[in-house]
Design a protein around this motif. Structure first.
Motif, PDB file in Angstrom:
ATOM      1  N   GLU A 123     -19.572 -25.753 -15.942  1.00 32.41           N
ATOM      2  CA  GLU A 123     -19.822 -24.827 -16.796  1.00 32.41           C
ATOM      3  C   GLU A 123     -19.493 -23.659 -15.660  1.00 32.41           C
ATOM      4  O   GLU A 123     -19.084 -22.432 -16.338  1.00 32.41           O
ATOM      5  CB  GLU A 123     -21.408 -24.680 -17.028  1.00 32.41           C
ATOM      6  N   VAL A 124     -19.732 -23.656 -14.648  1.00 33.99           N
ATOM      7  CA  VAL A 124     -19.172 -22.584 -13.566  1.00 33.99           C
ATOM      8  C   VAL A 124     -17.719 -22.527 -13.754  1.00 33.99           C
ATOM      9  O   VAL A 124     -17.141 -21.232 -13.703  1.00 33.99           O
ATOM     10  CB  VAL A 124     -19.571 -23.005 -12.222  1.00 33.99           C
ATOM     11  N   PHE A 125     -17.114 -23.681 -13.853  1.00 41.80           N
ATOM     12  CA  PHE A 125     -15.534 -23.486 -13.849  1.00 41.80           C
ATOM     13  C   PHE A 125     -15.117 -22.949 -14.947  1.00 41.80           C
ATOM     14  O   PHE A 125     -14.042 -21.960 -14.804  1.00 41.80           O
ATOM     15  CB  PHE A 125     -15.002 -24.830 -13.850  1.00 41.80           C
ATOM     16  N   ALA A 126     -15.473 -22.976 -16.144  1.00 40.68           N
ATOM     17  CA  ALA A 126     -15.332 -22.346 -17.546  1.00 40.68           C
ATOM     18  C   ALA A 126     -15.401 -20.956 -17.417  1.00 40.68           C
ATOM     19  O   ALA A 126     -14.504 -20.231 -17.854  1.00 40.68           O
ATOM     20  CB  ALA A 126     -16.161 -22.938 -18.697  1.00 40.68           C
ATOM     21  N   GLU A 127     -16.350 -20.514 -16.770  1.00 44.55           N
ATOM     22  CA  GLU A 127     -16.579 -18.965 -16.609  1.00 44.55           C
ATOM     23  C   GLU A 127     -15.575 -18.386 -15.759  1.00 44.55           C
ATOM     24  O   GLU A 127     -15.176 -17.325 -15.907  1.00 44.55           O
ATOM     25  CB  GLU A 127     -17.968 -18.446 -16.199  1.00 44.55           C
ATOM     26  N   VAL A 128     -15.360 -18.982 -14.404  1.00 44.69           N
ATOM     27  CA  VAL A 128     -14.533 -18.813 -13.735  1.00 44.69           C
ATOM     28  C   VAL A 128     -12.946 -18.508 -14.187  1.00 44.69           C
ATOM     29  O   VAL A 128     -12.141 -17.593 -14.049  1.00 44.69           O
ATOM     30  CB  VAL A 128     -14.307 -19.473 -12.390  1.00 44.69           C
ATOM     31  N   ARG A 129     -12.620 -19.722 -14.990  1.00 47.14           N
ATOM     32  CA  ARG A 129     -11.484 -19.705 -15.870  1.00 47.14           C
ATOM     33  C   ARG A 129     -11.189 -18.695 -16.526  1.00 47.14           C
ATOM     34  O   ARG A 129     -10.252 -18.001 -16.618  1.00 47.14           O
ATOM     35  CB  ARG A 129     -11.296 -20.976 -16.452  1.00 47.14           C
ATOM     36  N   LYS A 130     -12.203 -18.235 -17.441  1.00 48.55           N
ATOM     37  CA  LYS A 130     -12.118 -17.145 -18.370  1.00 48.55           C
ATOM     38  C   LYS A 130     -11.831 -15.752 -17.449  1.00 48.55           C
ATOM     39  O   LYS A 130     -11.112 -14.936 -18.027  1.00 48.55           O
ATOM     40  CB  LYS A 130     -13.391 -16.942 -18.992  1.00 48.55           C
ATOM     41  N   PHE A 131     -12.592 -15.681 -16.465  1.00 50.58           N
ATOM     42  CA  PHE A 131     -12.319 -14.609 -15.560  1.00 50.58           C
ATOM     43  C   PHE A 131     -10.879 -14.387 -15.062  1.00 50.58           C
ATOM     44  O   PHE A 131     -10.303 -13.355 -14.928  1.00 50.58           O
ATOM     45  CB  PHE A 131     -13.370 -14.750 -14.391  1.00 50.58           C
ATOM     46  N   THR A 132     -10.216 -15.401 -14.701  1.00 55.93           N
ATOM     47  CA  THR A 132      -8.947 -15.542 -13.934  1.00 55.93           C
ATOM     48  C   THR A 132      -7.899 -15.173 -15.033  1.00 55.93           C
ATOM     49  O   THR A 132      -7.071 -14.391 -14.670  1.00 55.93           O
ATOM     50  CB  THR A 132      -8.703 -16.806 -13.345  1.00 55.93           C
ATOM     51  N   TRP A 133      -8.196 -15.384 -16.288  1.00 56.68           N
ATOM     52  CA  TRP A 133      -7.150 -15.040 -17.311  1.00 56.68           C
ATOM     53  C   TRP A 133      -6.814 -13.557 -17.321  1.00 56.68           C
ATOM     54  O   TRP A 133      -5.540 -13.314 -17.633  1.00 56.68           O
ATOM     55  CB  TRP A 133      -7.618 -15.637 -18.564  1.00 56.68           C
ATOM     56  N   THR A 134      -7.886 -12.828 -16.977  1.00 57.38           N
ATOM     57  CA  THR A 134      -7.733 -11.312 -17.167  1.00 57.38           C
ATOM     58  C   THR A 134      -7.412 -10.601 -15.770  1.00 57.38           C
ATOM     59  O   THR A 134      -6.806 -10.022 -15.429  1.00 57.38           O
ATOM     60  CB  THR A 134      -8.954 -10.640 -18.048  1.00 57.38           C
ATOM     61  N   GLU A 135      -8.376 -11.148 -14.669  1.00 56.36           N
ATOM     62  CA  GLU A 135      -8.693 -10.629 -13.322  1.00 56.36           C
ATOM     63  C   GLU A 135      -7.489 -11.117 -12.393  1.00 56.36           C
ATOM     64  O   GLU A 135      -6.981 -10.468 -11.375  1.00 56.36           O
ATOM     65  CB  GLU A 135      -9.816 -10.602 -12.796  1.00 56.36           C
ATOM     66  N   CYS A 136      -6.909 -12.557 -12.470  1.00 57.90           N
ATOM     67  CA  CYS A 136      -5.823 -13.143 -11.619  1.00 57.90           C
ATOM     68  C   CYS A 136      -4.880 -13.658 -12.511  1.00 57.90           C
ATOM     69  O   CYS A 136      -4.943 -14.873 -12.544  1.00 57.90           O
ATOM     70  CB  CYS A 136      -6.689 -13.948 -10.826  1.00 57.90           C
ATOM     71  N   PRO A 137      -4.049 -12.951 -13.428  1.00 59.76           N
ATOM     72  CA  PRO A 137      -3.289 -13.361 -14.426  1.00 59.76           C
ATOM     73  C   PRO A 137      -2.260 -14.563 -13.977  1.00 59.76           C
ATOM     74  O   PRO A 137      -1.920 -15.113 -14.551  1.00 59.76           O
ATOM     75  CB  PRO A 137      -2.721 -12.132 -14.689  1.00 59.76           C
ATOM     76  N   GLU A 138      -1.876 -14.401 -12.468  1.00 59.34           N
ATOM     77  CA  GLU A 138      -0.753 -15.322 -12.014  1.00 59.34           C
ATOM     78  C   GLU A 138      -1.343 -16.479 -11.370  1.00 59.34           C
ATOM     79  O   GLU A 138      -0.730 -17.315 -10.638  1.00 59.34           O
ATOM     80  CB  GLU A 138       0.038 -14.568 -11.014  1.00 59.34           C
ATOM     81  N   LEU A 139      -2.664 -16.537 -11.394  1.00 56.47           N
ATOM     82  CA  LEU A 139      -3.428 -17.855 -10.602  1.00 56.47           C
ATOM     83  C   LEU A 139      -3.271 -19.018 -11.527  1.00 56.47           C
ATOM     84  O   LEU A 139      -3.690 -19.072 -12.499  1.00 56.47           O
ATOM     85  CB  LEU A 139      -4.727 -17.506 -10.370  1.00 56.47           C
ATOM     86  N   ALA A 140      -2.783 -20.143 -10.589  1.00 59.14           N
ATOM     87  CA  ALA A 140      -2.944 -21.451 -11.250  1.00 59.14           C
ATOM     88  C   ALA A 140      -4.308 -22.023 -10.748  1.00 59.14           C
ATOM     89  O   ALA A 140      -4.423 -22.127  -9.498  1.00 59.14           O
ATOM     90  CB  ALA A 140      -1.913 -22.381 -10.745  1.00 59.14           C
ATOM     91  N   LEU A 141      -5.371 -22.257 -11.604  1.00 58.85           N
ATOM     92  CA  LEU A 141      -6.473 -22.610 -11.379  1.00 58.85           C
ATOM     93  C   LEU A 141      -6.659 -24.169 -11.690  1.00 58.85           C
ATOM     94  O   LEU A 141      -6.722 -24.547 -12.844  1.00 58.85           O
ATOM     95  CB  LEU A 141      -7.787 -21.894 -11.859  1.00 58.85           C
ATOM     96  N   GLY A 142      -6.993 -25.010 -10.709  1.00 57.23           N
ATOM     97  CA  GLY A 142      -7.127 -26.412 -10.556  1.00 57.23           C
ATOM     98  C   GLY A 142      -8.756 -26.763 -10.276  1.00 57.23           C
ATOM     99  O   GLY A 142      -9.518 -25.869  -9.774  1.00 57.23           O
ATOM    100  N   VAL A 143      -8.801 -28.018 -10.615  1.00 55.03           N
ATOM    101  CA  VAL A 143     -10.082 -28.728 -10.337  1.00 55.03           C
ATOM    102  C   VAL A 143      -9.989 -29.871  -9.374  1.00 55.03           C
ATOM    103  O   VAL A 143      -8.949 -30.632  -9.367  1.00 55.03           O
ATOM    104  CB  VAL A 143     -11.021 -29.102 -11.587  1.00 55.03           C
ATOM    105  N   GLY A 144     -10.942 -29.960  -8.427  1.00 54.52           N
ATOM    106  CA  GLY A 144     -10.973 -30.749  -7.376  1.00 54.52           C
ATOM    107  C   GLY A 144     -11.930 -31.957  -7.245  1.00 54.52           C
ATOM    108  O   GLY A 144     -12.860 -31.679  -8.219  1.00 54.52           O
TER     109      GLY A 144
END
Length: 219
Positions: free
Chosen positions: A56-77
């Protein structure tokens, strides 16, 4: 759905050579840490699946990065099984990392064109992971295996792309040892994110530390 394909993710990791590794149960803190790293030049970030409701935390961070960090590849570990990999891919994970190699995870990731970087601690494990389509292999735990393991493995298997995680520090001596041994990139966690700095919400410190580490790597 993932924002970047496998080739784009590998290019981002290859360009910066460093993947920060972080988890926090507080969504706002997680967002600010990711943004601080992005401002410091990071273009691939691993959010670890280590706490209750981490997805759930990841989902919110993912939505955030789409607009605030547009060039970031966000992965899960910290992914050890296929259902978990599927869950995070559905939430937009650009890549999947694990502490171990699970062929079932490789199948899920390959089907969706998502890079899978499994943790391996032996030459044979690295070979099995490569056979399963893993382009980037995580040497883990790095502080146990050491740079000599990397150098020794690359001698007979020079095509291998290795990311070391565990025991990596943002210092010239430490980073130089790993890159001289031949790693493709490093994963860095606690040394980038001191607990007192997180508690103080000193995001500028994290930005500066990322920039400093990336500059050392460029040398």
């Amino acid at each position: 759905m993932s924002k970047f394909d496998k080739l784009a993710v590998m290019q981002k990791i290859g360009a910066t050579k460093m993947v920060p590794v972080f988890y926090h149960q507080d969504v706002e803190i997680a967002k600010q840490v990711v943004k601080a790293c992005y401002d410091g030049g990071v273009r691939a970030f691993e959010f670890t699946n280590r706490g209750d409701f981490a997805h759930e935390v990841f989902a919110e961070v993912r939505k955030f990065t789409w607009t605030e960090c547009p060039e970031l590849a966000l992965g899960v570990g910290s992914v050890v099984d296929a259902p978990t990999a599927s869950l995070f891919i559905q939430m937009g994970a650009d890549f999947v990392v694990g502490p171990l190699f699970n062929p079932d995870v490789a199948k899920v990731c390959n089907r969706r064109g998502v890079p899978y970087t499994p943790g391996c601690g032996s030459v044979s494990e690295v070979g099995f992971a490569q056979e399963a389509g893993c382009d980037l292999i995580k040497v883990f735990p790095g502080d146990v295996l050491g740079p000599k393991f990397v150098k020794g493995l690359l001698a007979p298997m020079p095509w291998s792309k290795l990311m070391v995680t565990g025991g990596v520090e943002p210092t010239e001596d430490n980073l130089s040892a790993w890159f001289k041994a031949g790693v493709f990139c490093v994963g860095m966690g606690s040394k980038l994110f001191p607990k007192d700095k997180i508690e103080a919400k000193d995001w500028q410190y994290i930005t500066n530390k990322c920039r400093e580490a990336l500059n050392i790597i460029k040398k």
